[in-house]
Design a protein around this motif. Structure first.
Motif, PDB file in Angstrom:
ATOM      1  N   UNK A 332       0.813  -1.211   0.000  1.00 47.91           N
ATOM      2  CA  UNK A 332       0.000   0.000   0.000  1.00 47.91           C
ATOM      3  C   UNK A 332       0.852   1.269   0.000  1.00 47.91           C
ATOM      4  N   UNK A 333       0.214   2.346  -0.421  1.00 47.40           N
ATOM      5  CA  UNK A 333       0.737   3.703  -0.189  1.00 47.40           C
ATOM      6  C   UNK A 333      -0.284   4.410   0.688  1.00 47.40           C
ATOM      7  N   UNK A 334       0.172   4.866   1.861  1.00 51.06           N
ATOM      8  CA  UNK A 334      -0.718   5.536   2.809  1.00 51.06           C
ATOM      9  C   UNK A 334      -0.218   6.954   3.035  1.00 51.06           C
ATOM     10  N   UNK A 335      -1.096   7.922   2.852  1.00 51.10           N
ATOM     11  CA  UNK A 335      -0.765   9.325   3.073  1.00 51.10           C
ATOM     12  C   UNK A 335      -1.821   9.860   4.027  1.00 51.10           C
ATOM     13  N   UNK A 336      -1.422  10.248   5.242  1.00 47.32           N
ATOM     14  CA  UNK A 336      -2.452  10.566   6.233  1.00 47.32           C
ATOM     15  C   UNK A 336      -1.960  11.528   7.304  1.00 47.32           C
ATOM     16  N   UNK A 337      -2.889  12.194   7.947  1.00 43.69           N
ATOM     17  CA  UNK A 337      -2.651  13.039   9.120  1.00 43.69           C
ATOM     18  C   UNK A 337      -1.791  14.259   8.791  1.00 43.69           C
ATOM     19  N   UNK A 338      -2.441  15.290   8.269  1.00 42.53           N
ATOM     20  CA  UNK A 338      -1.797  16.608   8.104  1.00 42.53           C
ATOM     21  C   UNK A 338      -0.614  16.580   7.140  1.00 42.53           C
ATOM     22  N   UNK A 339      -0.724  15.828   6.101  1.00 42.80           N
ATOM     23  CA  UNK A 339       0.367  15.752   5.131  1.00 42.80           C
ATOM     24  C   UNK A 339       0.132  16.746   3.999  1.00 42.80           C
ATOM     25  N   UNK A 340       1.204  17.357   3.534  1.00 43.83           N
ATOM     26  CA  UNK A 340       1.136  18.230   2.364  1.00 43.83           C
ATOM     27  C   UNK A 340       2.156  17.730   1.339  1.00 43.83           C
ATOM     28  N   UNK A 341       1.703  17.540   0.116  1.00 37.81           N
ATOM     29  CA  UNK A 341       2.612  17.186  -0.976  1.00 37.81           C
ATOM     30  C   UNK A 341       2.393  18.190  -2.099  1.00 37.81           C
ATOM     31  N   UNK A 342       3.474  18.825  -2.535  1.00 37.99           N
ATOM     32  CA  UNK A 342       3.387  19.792  -3.627  1.00 37.99           C
ATOM     33  C   UNK A 342       4.465  19.482  -4.658  1.00 37.99           C
ATOM     34  N   UNK A 343       4.064  19.415  -5.917  1.00 38.32           N
ATOM     35  CA  UNK A 343       5.037  19.164  -6.970  1.00 38.32           C
ATOM     36  C   UNK A 343       4.435  19.516  -8.311  1.00 38.32           C
ATOM     37  N   UNK A 344       5.274  19.432  -9.333  1.00 33.20           N
ATOM     38  CA  UNK A 344       4.759  19.696 -10.667  1.00 33.20           C
ATOM     39  C   UNK A 344       3.828  18.552 -11.075  1.00 33.20           C
ATOM     40  N   UNK A 345       4.367  17.341 -11.151  1.00 38.52           N
ATOM     41  CA  UNK A 345       3.536  16.146 -11.288  1.00 38.52           C
ATOM     42  C   UNK A 345       3.518  15.445  -9.939  1.00 38.52           C
ATOM     43  N   UNK A 365      -0.648  20.007  -7.364  1.00 39.05           N
ATOM     44  CA  UNK A 365       0.256  19.842  -8.504  1.00 39.05           C
ATOM     45  C   UNK A 365       0.048  20.997  -9.470  1.00 39.05           C
ATOM     46  N   UNK A 366       1.084  21.293 -10.263  1.00 42.69           N
ATOM     47  CA  UNK A 366       0.929  22.349 -11.260  1.00 42.69           C
ATOM     48  C   UNK A 366       0.941  21.764 -12.669  1.00 42.69           C
ATOM     49  N   UNK A 367       0.765  20.463 -12.778  1.00 42.10           N
ATOM     50  CA  UNK A 367       0.576  19.836 -14.089  1.00 42.10           C
ATOM     51  C   UNK A 367      -0.462  18.739 -13.886  1.00 42.10           C
ATOM     52  N   UNK A 368      -0.036  17.492 -13.727  1.00 42.48           N
ATOM     53  CA  UNK A 368      -1.027  16.447 -13.522  1.00 42.48           C
ATOM     54  C   UNK A 368      -0.818  15.710 -12.203  1.00 42.48           C
ATOM     55  N   UNK A 369      -1.847  15.006 -11.801  1.00 45.83           N
ATOM     56  CA  UNK A 369      -1.786  14.171 -10.605  1.00 45.83           C
ATOM     57  C   UNK A 369      -2.433  12.852 -10.990  1.00 45.83           C
ATOM     58  N   UNK A 370      -1.733  11.742 -10.771  1.00 43.25           N
ATOM     59  CA  UNK A 370      -2.334  10.457 -11.106  1.00 43.25           C
ATOM     60  C   UNK A 370      -2.287   9.527  -9.911  1.00 43.25           C
ATOM     61  N   UNK A 371      -3.383   8.753  -9.772  1.00 41.61           N
ATOM     62  CA  UNK A 371      -3.468   7.714  -8.747  1.00 41.61           C
ATOM     63  C   UNK A 371      -3.794   6.438  -9.505  1.00 41.61           C
TER      64      UNK A 371
END
Ligand SMILES: [Ca+2]
Ligand SMILES: [Ca+2]
Ligand SMILES: [Ca+2]
Length: 444
Positions: A332-345, A365-371
């Motif tokens: 799994x990939x788990x992202x939780x509890x007050x996390x911030x992620x910023x990037x181009x993609x 993101x300032x381009x695309x975001x994929x899950x």
């Protein structure tokens, strides 16, 4: 005196399994020598006259002697443990003297000039040291007391950079006697030398828990962020990061930092920025393009508890790409509890593992975001999750793919992009009625 911080690990089962990082200090000892004629000399205190070419000078005799050392390779943020100036005495070795040691208060001392009063008029450090030495060794080397507090004042200047030059001065302040010293003009081998021992802040990661460091990062530019290696770093076990890190670039190129191992955890104060966001690097290399962070883990990726990945360039421009991938089926990939992620993609990919974003998580993101979930399993967006892809130049996409799974959206989910593409969700899309979607949607 600065202290090197030590991380106390929480007494949890995880900590015992992954006894991890300890910020320690690497000790470096170096000797710097006078290299050229204009890097030693003296001013006469009573009339300011300068002499940079004599083969000798006096401690005493109304002289202010200066020694300038170039290429001092001490990074900002270092702690100077010892700094000793050694001079070669050729006469008057037993004369009574009281020596004031002081240095130039500047980020990068210029070579001495023959202009009158050049040495005298240079701004001096607040820190100085007075020594009443025993008789010296005649026709031999003689060490000053430890001048580390004086050198530390220079290293602590905001404008100090590794490789800059430092000028020390000595003056006899008792009018009691004079001792003669050789200058570089006598011969290179007689020129004064500066022995320095200092510690660089660094952090060790023991990813496999055997007590030995597997990855070491230093904060060599002194901006408070430990520098990630450029390129691929492979490790066994789990890399747990709870310190500020920066991923490094080179001028005018795009670089990648890839961490590849069994597990990756970013938590509790763990912050990864691009060095583009560092005031030191971004001001020095305005042409930098952006640095990407890739994490490829076999077993899991957890980004949690206030952790941040901020691959901004200067200002709000997102310059680097974030790529998170687990490779073992079911990981799994788990992202939780007050996390911030910023990037181009921003790309998050699993193979039969869940992608789970929970509790006050914000991705921009300032381009695309994929899950993308290959094989099986679901994508979960749960409780106060914000996904935003926007840019002034061109359309931005958010793309969801679950090859054999569902998308669950519960409790205040906000999604904002030019296009939000749900076409890759092969199972169901679950929406509890609190989802806010702004932008054109496809397949939903
Ligand atoms: Ca000289
Ligand atoms: Ca180890
Ligand atoms: Ca740094």
């Amino acid at each position: 005196m600065r202290k090197v911080s030590t991380i106390l690990l929480a007494a949890s089962i995880w900590a015992s399994l992954w006894a991890v990082d300890q910020a320690t200090a690497g000790t470096v000892t170096e000797t710097f020598v006078i290299r050229s004629s204009h890097d030693d000399g003296y001013n006469k205190l009573y009339n300011g006259s300068a002499n940079l070419t004599s083969s000798y000078a006096y401690i005493g005799n109304g002289f202010l002697i200066g020694w300038r050392f170039e290429g001092i390779s001490i990074p900002p943020g270092s702690e100077v443990k010892e700094a000793v100036l050694e001079v070669f005495c050729h006469n008057g070795s037993a004369a009574p003297v009281t020596i004031l040691y002081i240095a130039e208060a500047s980020d990068d001392a210029n070579p001495f000039s023959v202009a009158s009063y050049d040495l005298i008029n240079r701004q001096k450090t607040l820190t100085s040291l007075v020594d009443v030495p025993e008789p010296w060794l005649k026709m031999g080397w003689n060490a000053s007391p430890d001048l580390s507090s004086i050198l530390q004042e220079i290293i602590d200047r905001p404008g100090w950079r590794a490789g800059n030059a430092v000028a020390f001065f000595a003056e006899e302040i008792s009018d009691a006697g004079k001792r003669g010293l050789y200058m570089i003009e006598k011969a290179d081998t007689y020129a004064a030398r500066l022995h320095v021992t200092y510690t660089v802040s660094k952090i060790d990661f023991d990813t496999d828990g055997d007590g030995d460091a597997d990855i070491t990062m230093k904060d060599s530019d002194g901006d408070g962020y430990f520098e990630c290696p450029v390129g691929k770093t492979e490790y066994a076990g789990t890399l747990v990061i709870d310190q500020p890190l920066e991923i490094m670039g080179y001028p005018a190129t795009r670089t990648e930092t890839l961490f590849k191992g069994d597990g990756f955890v970013l938590k509790n104060g763990g912050v990864i920025i691009s060095d583009l966001a560092s005031p030191i690097v971004s001001s020095a290399f305005p042409e930098l393009k952006g640095n990407d962070l890739q994490v490829v883990s076999r077993d899991y990726i957890w980004i949690e508890y206030g952790a941040k990945i901020l691959l901004n360039g200067e200002g709000e421009f997102f310059a680097g790409d974030v790529y998170l991938e687990t490779t073992r089926p079911g990981a799994d990939v788990v992202v939780k509890e007050e996390v911030i992620i910023q990037g181009r993609h921003i790309d998050i990919i699993t193979y039969g593992g869940a992608i789970s974003l929970r509790r006050n998580t914000s991705l921009r993101a300032s381009s695309h975001m994929t899950f993308r979930v290959e094989l099986w399993d679901d994508i979960h967006l749960n409780r106060d999750v914000t996904l935003q892809a926007s840019s002034v130049s061109g359309d931005c996409y958010i793309i969801f793919t679950a090859k054999d799974g569902d998308l669950h959206m519960n409790r205040n989910i906000t999604i904002n992009a030019d296009v939000i593409d749900f076409c890759g969700i092969r199972g169901n899309i679950w929406d509890d009625g609190t989802v806010t979607v702004t932008g054109r949607t496809e397949c939903w």
